[in-house]
Design an enzyme around this catalytic site. Structure first.
Site, PDB file in Angstrom:
ATOM      1  N   GLU A 151      -1.789 -19.363  10.135  1.00 20.29           N
ATOM      2  CA  GLU A 151      -1.337 -19.657   8.775  1.00 20.29           C
ATOM      3  C   GLU A 151       0.156 -19.932   8.646  1.00 20.29           C
ATOM      4  OE1 GLU A 151      -2.570 -17.142   5.605  1.00 20.29           O
ATOM      5  OE2 GLU A 151      -4.682 -17.262   6.091  1.00 20.29           O
ATOM      6  N   GLU A 209     -10.978 -16.664   9.266  1.00 16.28           N
ATOM      7  CA  GLU A 209     -10.837 -15.527   8.347  1.00 16.28           C
ATOM      8  C   GLU A 209     -11.520 -15.836   7.033  1.00 16.28           C
ATOM      9  OE1 GLU A 209      -6.870 -14.056   7.451  1.00 16.28           O
ATOM     10  OE2 GLU A 209      -6.280 -14.396   9.533  1.00 16.28           O
TER      11      GLU A 209
HETATM   12  C1  BGC Z   1      -3.692 -13.431   6.858  1.00 10.71           C
HETATM   13  C2  BGC Z   1      -3.985 -11.969   7.047  1.00 10.71           C
HETATM   14  C3  BGC Z   1      -4.072 -11.295   5.693  1.00 10.71           C
HETATM   15  C4  BGC Z   1      -5.226 -11.909   4.923  1.00 10.71           C
HETATM   16  C5  BGC Z   1      -5.455 -11.298   3.552  1.00 10.71           C
HETATM   17  C6  BGC Z   1      -4.417 -14.064   5.713  1.00 10.71           C
HETATM   18  O1  BGC Z   1      -3.478 -14.773   4.985  1.00 10.71           O
HETATM   19  O2  BGC Z   1      -3.870 -14.146   8.040  1.00 10.71           O
HETATM   20  O3  BGC Z   1      -3.002 -11.418   7.864  1.00 10.71           O
HETATM   21  O4  BGC Z   1      -4.189  -9.921   5.781  1.00 10.71           O
HETATM   22  O5  BGC Z   1      -4.982 -13.276   4.746  1.00 10.71           O
HETATM   23  O6  BGC Z   1      -4.347 -11.473   2.744  1.00 10.71           O
END
Ligand code: BGC
Length: 507
Positions: A172, A378
């Site tokens: 990111e 994610e």
């Molecule tokens: C990031 C994580 C973060 C998650 C939730 C993503 O932007 O890679 O490190 O904890 O989102 O905010």
């Protein structure tokens, strides 16, 4: 059997990878142990006012000391793959120069334990914990940091290249630039606004140099990077709102994906920087940045509703407070973010909109005809959890039905969208990693935004699997049952082997 678990399992194509994700700084703790050097985040977090309620990342989930138990939780869950990050300052404390053997040893043990547990390792090289000396020399505003990341990649490749199944170079870059260099809500806490543009290019260059180093070392695993993607939705049909949404789309999505997948920055960025000598990427840089990838990592959490003018603020309503920042209604701002009407939100104030998971994939497919295979690296949601004492001795439960539903809806939507006849049918979707294995240090929001499948009591370090953990376990078990003769076979993964055994071939 939970009905939704069975339904979802029956949707999953053969070989679809189900995984969980974390990052080093958010779970490890042990910041001063075994030779780890400080990172920019150590310093930023210690500054009064940076983290909600002054919470500290010093111990967090204490994963550095509890790693075997955490891997056992993953084994029990049955996942195919675990995405974690290598802490740069633990492995190379100054960000250049000597390597810390104890740091390498920790990840050696982790990777071997994962492989022995039938879980394939996906390692992220850079998940925001810039070694302090590099941060002090300008961090990502300094081109040199990109070369240092390339060197770090070579170190990681030599140590783990025989066993890691998938590499993510950078996680990111959009969040690092926006939160760290434009708005100052994350390390290094700079509010440079438009002057932050070099931090974009240098991270992407760092990705290119890391990719080059991994390839040069002939690592056995696949290589990609991870960008976050948020479909931009104009607040109204008013042309000014549409233009504003378009600008946000460039600033948050295209700025990071176009250079990697198309080999050029969006025209509007090139036009805007025409008069600026500080940003003139060379052809050589663009070639490095746009080298072919084995996969593209996409993080999807939510869409963004954008309106013209200063409005409510620069981040989703409610989120600034959740992070302890006051960014509401920035006077003079050209655009703002609005709530979606009648929409459920997470504890962060993020809108829950699974249908935009499909929009995100469809937009990616339309924009990038040569899109490589995609992993959702994610996706997940923070909700306030309650631990309840169930029947039976010591039976603690965390009934997190909303998170469970979020995951079920998002994974289901992603899979359906990418099947024949789906809105993003040309996307070769290979898997979904849940953020996160366990509650952890959520950057500026401290421990106030739990995303975990496993609840962590930060006073006692007791881990309690939530209902969403048991649900995912059921999905995985049901998937094996659906697969019939392939039952029990790990999906989508060249689960490698530990050092002690001869390496197996990758597909
Ligand atoms: C990031 C994580 C973060 C998650 C939730 C993503 O932007 O890679 O490190 O904890 O989102 O905010």
């Amino acid at each position: 059997m939970n009905a939704s678990a069975k339904d979802l399992a029956s949707l999953l194509p053969p070989g679809f990878t189900l995984g969980v994700a974390t990052s080093a700084f958010q779970i490890e703790g042990a910041l001063d142990e075994d030779g780890r050097g400080p990172s920019g985040w150590d310093v930023f977090a210690a500054k009064p006012g940076s983290i909600v309620e002054g919470q500290s990342p010093a111990v967090s989930c204490d994963h550095y000391h509890r790693m075997p138990a955490d891997v056992a939780l993953m084994k029990e869950l049955g996942i195919d793959s675990y995405r974690f990050s290598l802490s740069w300052p633990r492995i190379q404390p100054a960000g250049s120069g000597p390597v810390n053997r104890a740091g390498l040893d920790f990840y050696d043990r982790l990777i071997d334990l994962l492989l022995a547990s039938g879980i394939s390792p996906m390692a992220t090289l850079y998940h925001w914990d810039t070694p302090l000396p590099l941060e002090q020399a300008g961090g990502w505003m300094n081109r040199d940091t990109a070369y240092r990341l390339g060197e770090f990649a070579a170190i990681a490749a030599a140590a783990f290249g025989d066993r890691v199944s998938r590499w993510v170079t950078v996680n990111e870059p959009a969040t690092v630039t926006t939160n760290g260099y434009v708005l100052g809500m994350h390390a290094p806490g700079e509010a440079l606004m438009l002057k932050a543009l070099p931090s974009v290019h240098h991270q992407l260059l760092g990705h290119g140099l890391a990719l080059q180093a991994l390839r040069a070392a002939n690592v056995r695993g696949e290589i990609g990077l991870t960008n976050v993607y948020s479909p931009m939705v104009p607040a109204t049909a008013n042309p000014l709102d549409k233009v504003s949404a378009g600008l946000m789309d460039v600033a948050q999505n295209r700025l990071y994906a176009d250079p990697v997948l198309l080999g050029k920055y969006p025209d509007i960025i090139r036009a805007a920087t025409f008069f600026s000598s500080s940003f003139s990427p060379s052809d050589e840089d663009m070639e490095l940045i746009s080298q072919p990838l084995d996969f593209y990592g996409l993080n999807y959490y939510m869409p963004t509703r954008v309106g013209a003018g200063p409005g409510e603020g620069a981040v989703p309503p409610g989120m600034a407070e959740a992070m302890g920042d006051d960014l509401s209604g920035t006077p003079g701002a050209p655009l703002h973010i609005e709530s979606f009407p009648d929409t459920e939100t997470t504890a962060y104030g993020w809108p829950v909109k699974p249908e935009y998971m499909s929009v995100a994939l469809a937009e990616m497919a339309e924009r990038y005809p040569d899109l490589p295979p995609v992993y959702i690296t994610e996706g997940g949601a923070s909700f306030e959890d309650v631990v309840v004492q169930g029947s039976g001795a010591d039976r603690r439960m965390v009934p997190d039905e909303r998170r469970l539903r979020y995951l079920s809806d998002h994974i289901g939507t992603a899979v359906e969208a990418t099947q024949p006849g789906g809105a993003a049918e040309s996307v070769d979707l290979r898997g979904y990693y849940v953020w996160s294995l366990m509650d952890n240090f959520e950057w500026s929001a401290g421990y106030k935004q739990p995303f975990g499948l496993v609840h962590v009591d930060f006073d006692t370090q007791v881990r309690t699997p939530k209902a969403s953990y048991y649900w995912l376990q059921e999905v995985i078990a049901a998937r094996s049952a659906v697969a019939g003769s392939a039952a029990g076979q790990k999906n989508g993964d060249d689960v490698g082997q530990s050092r002690t055994a001869p390496p197996s071939e990758l597909p």
